[in-house]
Design a protein around this motif. Structure first.
Motif, PDB file in Angstrom:
ATOM      1  N   GLU A  50       0.826  -1.209   0.000  1.00  0.00           N
ATOM      2  CA  GLU A  50       0.000   0.000   0.000  1.00  0.00           C
ATOM      3  C   GLU A  50       0.861   1.260   0.000  1.00  0.00           C
ATOM      4  O   GLU A  50       0.564   2.236  -0.695  1.00  0.00           O
ATOM      5  N   LEU A  53       2.236   1.713  -3.455  1.00  0.00           N
ATOM      6  CA  LEU A  53       1.203   2.192  -4.374  1.00  0.00           C
ATOM      7  C   LEU A  53       1.043   3.705  -4.277  1.00  0.00           C
ATOM      8  O   LEU A  53       0.997   4.406  -5.295  1.00  0.00           O
ATOM      9  N   ARG A  78      -7.572  -5.933  -2.908  1.00  0.00           N
ATOM     10  CA  ARG A  78      -6.149  -6.161  -3.165  1.00  0.00           C
ATOM     11  C   ARG A  78      -5.890  -7.668  -3.339  1.00  0.00           C
ATOM     12  O   ARG A  78      -4.905  -8.207  -2.832  1.00  0.00           O
ATOM     13  N   ARG A  80      -4.983  -9.414  -5.933  1.00  0.00           N
ATOM     14  CA  ARG A  80      -3.792  -9.786  -6.703  1.00  0.00           C
ATOM     15  C   ARG A  80      -2.517  -9.671  -5.866  1.00  0.00           C
ATOM     16  O   ARG A  80      -1.715 -10.617  -5.835  1.00  0.00           O
ATOM     17  N   PRO A  81      -2.296  -8.570  -5.143  1.00  0.00           N
ATOM     18  CA  PRO A  81      -1.154  -8.563  -4.229  1.00  0.00           C
ATOM     19  C   PRO A  81      -1.251  -9.631  -3.143  1.00  0.00           C
ATOM     20  O   PRO A  81      -0.234 -10.148  -2.684  1.00  0.00           O
ATOM     21  N   GLY A 102       3.856  -7.081  -5.815  1.00  0.00           N
ATOM     22  CA  GLY A 102       2.467  -6.826  -5.452  1.00  0.00           C
ATOM     23  C   GLY A 102       1.992  -5.483  -5.966  1.00  0.00           C
ATOM     24  O   GLY A 102       0.842  -5.342  -6.410  1.00  0.00           O
ATOM     25  N   GLU A 106      -1.055  -4.756  -8.827  1.00  0.00           N
ATOM     26  CA  GLU A 106      -2.191  -3.923  -8.423  1.00  0.00           C
ATOM     27  C   GLU A 106      -2.281  -2.661  -9.269  1.00  0.00           C
ATOM     28  O   GLU A 106      -3.377  -2.230  -9.640  1.00  0.00           O
ATOM     29  N   HIS A 109      -3.830  -3.687 -12.451  1.00  0.00           N
ATOM     30  CA  HIS A 109      -5.270  -3.905 -12.256  1.00  0.00           C
ATOM     31  C   HIS A 109      -6.020  -2.577 -12.165  1.00  0.00           C
ATOM     32  O   HIS A 109      -7.067  -2.394 -12.818  1.00  0.00           O
ATOM     33  N   LEU A 110      -5.505  -1.639 -11.392  1.00  0.00           N
ATOM     34  CA  LEU A 110      -6.157  -0.341 -11.249  1.00  0.00           C
ATOM     35  C   LEU A 110      -6.239   0.382 -12.592  1.00  0.00           C
ATOM     36  O   LEU A 110      -7.260   1.022 -12.899  1.00  0.00           O
ATOM     37  N   SER A 209       0.121 -12.735 -10.883  1.00  0.00           N
ATOM     38  CA  SER A 209       0.299 -12.414  -9.463  1.00  0.00           C
ATOM     39  C   SER A 209       0.937 -13.584  -8.718  1.00  0.00           C
ATOM     40  O   SER A 209       1.916 -13.418  -7.983  1.00  0.00           O
TER      41      SER A 209
END
Length: 357
Positions: A50, A53, A78, A80-81, A102, A106, A109-110, A209
């Motif tokens: 996090e 990210l 979350r 995938r992470p 991770g 993510e 994905h986002l 992942s």
């Protein structure tokens, strides 16, 4: 029927859920932690993800930073992470590369969510106004592109092989979206096309992942392939199970009003099986008649179609398909050692079986 997963362990059905930067246990993604040490280790990795990210989406342009942080701050499972972290526990999860991996999956994905919302003309995402509704389609697309770029930049820190894998995954995601948008190729079976789209759009990144987790946890080549195969197969099963919930649930279990896909004309697996059916009974014929007309927006017809689908052989066939994928996912774990992380992955398969009943 087996007892609910929450009744079989002291930890219930938990996953990683993130809200405004806080990682906590409790999302119903189907993961059961029977080992407190594993759960604590996974959650610590996700907390570090996090942080990466947030740092990764920062830009010298305040608008870019605000828009890029929009979905990061909105939270999410979350998942995938989470798979990266779990897969790494088949080896050594302490490497900083596990955290960076991770973040890569993510961010990727986002980025797809920003683009999906533009294509779907969505107004809401994760309980907040979608980026396209807040800033317009053009900016939403550009921010999605920016997040893809940031994912690629993070991947470079993991080495050339990771960059190649991330690039190949991105290509599969794009091909899946194109296939979904364009529809089946000439002569392609609609059900085969649908499963191919799910494999590319959903399964590909979930597979990467787990692959990254195994790679940066120092697993053997055989274990890495087993993890990647498990994750892609499970990802397909999970996505297909959403199709069943949309039809069979009497509640908002799927996060949507039951029959939403039917009302919007989204061809899900039970609908495709019903349309392909050659059954000659009155209920099957009537169901095909309603479904073949496209989106079922009339309330009376919608209720009738939903009732017919719930009693149809098509729904039973879809359930068998989902269970088949879940069983194959579990079988693919065979080369992996019997460590707590394997039990956690097996719990995902149990969840799909229970969820599909």
């Amino acid at each position: 029927m087996r007892a609910p997963l929450a009744d079989r362990t002291g930890y219930g059905i938990v996953g990683a859920v993130v809200s405004t930067g806080t990682v906590q246990s409790g999302a119903s993604v189907g993961l059961t932690f029977a080992d407190p040490a594993l759960e604590a280790s996974v959650m610590a990795i996700l907390k570090d993800v996090e942080t990466v990210l947030i740092d990764s989406v920062d830009s010298a342009n305040p608008l870019v930073t605000e828009a890029a942080r929009h979905l990061v701050n909105a939270g999410g499972k979350r998942f995938r992470p989470l798979l990266v972290a779990l897969a790494a526990h088949f080896g050594d999860p302490s490497s900083r590369d596990v955290v960076m991996a991770g973040a890569v999956v993510e961010l990727t994905h986002l980025a797809t969510l920003y683009h999906d919302d533009v294509m779907d003309e969505a107004d809401v995402r994760r309980g907040a106004p979608s980026a396209n509704s807040r800033w317009g389609n053009s900016l939403a697309i550009l921010i999605g592109d920016y997040l893809f770029a940031r994912a690629a930049a993070c991947a470079t820190e993991l080495g050339l092989e990771a960059v190649k894998i991330q690039s190949s995954t991105f290509s599969r995601l794009v091909h899946g979206q194109v296939a979904e948008t364009a529809g089946p190729l000439d002569g392609e079976d609609a059900i085969s096309h649908y499963l191919r789209v799910i494999s590319q759009k959903t399964g590909s990144l979930i597979s990467t992942s787990a692959r990254f987790g195994g790679m940066f946890g120092g697993c053997s080549a055989e274990e890495i392939e087993a993890l990647a195969t498990f994750a892609e197969t499970f990802g397909i099963a999970f996505q297909l199970s959403d199709d069943l919930i949309d039809i069979a649930s009497e509640s908002t279990q799927s996060g949507k009003t039951p029959g939403t896909d039917l009302r919007e004309g989204v061809p899900t697996l039970p609908v495709l099986y019903a349309l392909a059916s050659g059954d000659g009974d009155a209920a099957s014929i009537r169901l095909r008649e309603i479904l073949s007309a496209g989106p079922v927006t009339d309330d009376a017809l919608h209720a009738e179609a939903l009732g017919l689908l719930r009693e149809s052989a098509a729904l039973k066939q879809a359930r068998e398909t989902v269970r088949g994928y879940a069983d194959r996912a579990r079988a693919s774990l065979a080369p992996l050692p019997h460590v707590p992380a394997r039990a956690a992955l097996e719990s995902l398969c149990d969840f799909i079986a229970d969820r599909t009943n």
